[in-house]
Design a protein around this motif. Sequence first.
Motif, PDB file in Angstrom:
ATOM      1  N   UNK A 263      17.756   5.515  -0.013  1.00 38.37           N
ATOM      2  CA  UNK A 263      17.599   5.980   1.367  1.00 38.37           C
ATOM      3  C   UNK A 263      16.163   6.370   1.667  1.00 38.37           C
ATOM      4  N   UNK A 264      15.566   7.202   0.790  1.00 37.22           N
ATOM      5  CA  UNK A 264      14.209   7.670   1.079  1.00 37.22           C
ATOM      6  C   UNK A 264      13.203   6.534   0.918  1.00 37.22           C
ATOM      7  N   UNK A 265      13.432   5.622  -0.034  1.00 30.27           N
ATOM      8  CA  UNK A 265      12.518   4.498  -0.202  1.00 30.27           C
ATOM      9  C   UNK A 265      12.561   3.587   1.022  1.00 30.27           C
ATOM     10  N   UNK A 266      13.764   3.359   1.536  1.00 31.96           N
ATOM     11  CA  UNK A 266      13.897   2.544   2.741  1.00 31.96           C
ATOM     12  C   UNK A 266      13.172   3.192   3.916  1.00 31.96           C
ATOM     13  N   UNK A 267      13.375   4.495   4.083  1.00 28.28           N
ATOM     14  CA  UNK A 267      12.729   5.198   5.192  1.00 28.28           C
ATOM     15  C   UNK A 267      11.214   5.169   5.060  1.00 28.28           C
ATOM     16  N   UNK A 268      10.690   5.356   3.841  1.00 23.33           N
ATOM     17  CA  UNK A 268       9.236   5.361   3.638  1.00 23.33           C
ATOM     18  C   UNK A 268       8.628   4.010   3.978  1.00 23.33           C
ATOM     19  N   UNK A 269       9.294   2.918   3.610  1.00 24.24           N
ATOM     20  CA  UNK A 269       8.758   1.585   3.878  1.00 24.24           C
ATOM     21  C   UNK A 269       8.900   1.220   5.352  1.00 24.24           C
ATOM     22  N   UNK A 270      10.048   1.555   5.929  1.00 21.82           N
ATOM     23  CA  UNK A 270      10.246   1.228   7.348  1.00 21.82           C
ATOM     24  C   UNK A 270       9.281   2.006   8.232  1.00 21.82           C
ATOM     25  N   UNK A 271       8.955   3.238   7.828  1.00 23.64           N
ATOM     26  CA  UNK A 271       7.998   4.024   8.603  1.00 23.64           C
ATOM     27  C   UNK A 271       6.621   3.379   8.621  1.00 23.64           C
ATOM     28  N   UNK A 272       6.331   2.549   7.599  1.00 19.73           N
ATOM     29  CA  UNK A 272       5.057   1.852   7.524  1.00 19.73           C
ATOM     30  C   UNK A 272       5.129   0.457   8.154  1.00 19.73           C
ATOM     31  N   UNK A 273       6.256   0.116   8.718  1.00 18.75           N
ATOM     32  CA  UNK A 273       6.365  -1.151   9.425  1.00 18.75           C
ATOM     33  C   UNK A 273       7.065  -2.259   8.664  1.00 18.75           C
ATOM     34  N   UNK A 274       7.453  -2.046   7.423  1.00 14.58           N
ATOM     35  CA  UNK A 274       8.100  -3.093   6.648  1.00 14.58           C
ATOM     36  C   UNK A 274       9.562  -3.243   7.055  1.00 14.58           C
TER      37      UNK A 274
END
Length: 598
Positions: free
Chosen positions: A487-498
């Motif tokens: 969950x947190x890895x997904x959120x961290x990457x999506x916040x950067x545009x991935x």
Amino acid sequence: MAWFSDWSTASVGNIAAIVGAIAFSCGMAFVVGTALVKPIAELTDDAHALAAGVTGHRTAIRTTDEIGRLGMALNQMADTIERRNTALADNERRYRFLFDSNPLPMWAWDAETTNILAVNEAAIDKYGYDRQRFLSLSITDLLDPSEVTRFRGARLPFSESRQNAGTWMHCAADGQRMEMEVITTSSRRLGRASWLSVGIDVTARREAERALARSEEQLRQSQKMEAIGTFAGGISHDFNNLLTGMLGYCDLLLAQRPADDPARKDVQEIRALAVRGTELSRQILAVSRRQVLQPVVLDPNDVVRGMERLLRRVIGENIALHTQLEEVGTVRADASQLEQVLLNLASNARDAMPEGGALCVDTAPVSAEARQQFRLDAALDWMVIRMRDTGTGMTDAVRAHIFEPFFTTKPRGKGTGLGLALAYSMIDQVGGEFRVESTVGVGTTFHLLLPRLTEIAPPQRIADDLPEQLDGTETVLLVEDEDTVRTVATAALERRGYRVLAAAGGEAALAIAHAFNGSIALLVTDVVMPGLSGRQLAERLDQMRPGVPVLYVSGYTEDTVLLKGLGADGHTLLPKPFTSLELVRRVRAAIDASVPVG
């Protein structure tokens, strides 16, 4: 007158008779004396010949009288003496044969002067002196200088029945040191009080015994670490996932809170505690040898130079830091772990010098003599990083336990007891050796011995002043069986545009990849998962979508085969636990590295 005339005539007759009797007696005495003196003279000559050692001489007198019996006794005595001399000569020959032909070194030395009186060929060969030079030596000339005082204190009075055995360090003519087990017995065979010694070279045997003792100690140490590793491995996977989740959620909260929000400080404190937890987790894994290392070819001097400023801060202003770096080539090691070793040793040195002192860090090649002294593999070339302090030093009892996990002499709450155990494990995992010398009141020296390489260290990357470009629009396939981490890895990457395609396992990831029509720029996968491992998933995905780069994520793996060859085939590894920034940075680097240049 007639009477007087008759008396005179009778007297003259008597006198003549007396004179005749005397003459006869003298004649008989001469004859008898001559008969006695001659054989006695012969016996005397025979006795002189016997005394002179004339072999085979016997008296010729064969009469049956007293002189004849005396001659027979003399001949019997001569027979007895010759038999005994023959037996004595035979014994002497046997002794000489045994002495000279004995394969063990033997020497006889004066009990009073300690001068060497005799020596056999084996001793000449062993010590390298010629016979003339050997016989000019004293027994103390064979001893190593360190043994002379002990020898003088151990000398015992001469005793006909005393036998002594002991082990002594001897020196040959060329200076070679040998451990000799010497058996000494008293003797008067050389006509004086002397000692006869037999030497047995036990250097190899004692070295083997010491090597066995070291192996047994290393086995005990390995068993302790294995026990800790089993314990650490059982909880580390879940613990690292929890810490990763804590760090990730803290980063998400901090990104959503304005700079003046009072809650930011509380979140930062929580994050700081989580970071401390990650450091402790990595230390336990390193001590238990469960941590995944990333050894590279590096120059140890570069590591020391890069650490110098930090070391000065660690030891404080009241301790002087001196460095002396020689050309030592390269070694294969994990740079961050080598830095951690130096920090741990510097921290211990600081604690050993509360009133101040000096810490000296130097590097040097290891000479052939030092290789022998440290009992290193002679087939390898070695270098050493030495850290010497002028602190309180350690007793032998303390030094025997310093590498044991959780052993510490610091007050409760001042140390975990993992520092030196961690350092030992790190050096051991890269094929190195640790040696420690310490004297109470003088200081301690740690020798970090590493095999030298002929490879050249790759040039260090020079960071530019441009800001990091971590954002992206690529699609990342994220596979993680732990819900919180995913969950947190997904959120961290999506916040950067991935764009993130998240899956809880290998089979689900393959199904997503099969159904997804777009391009997948990177596979981010945990190494150890139920079902397919990360390595197996990457191989299956490569068959489906050739050329997709992989970023493996793991903080612990019990099956090292899963990670075998990762550094060699271009794949990368992100250790757990990690922060959101570390994840994004490694994802961006992995994608950029896979883009062809041209």
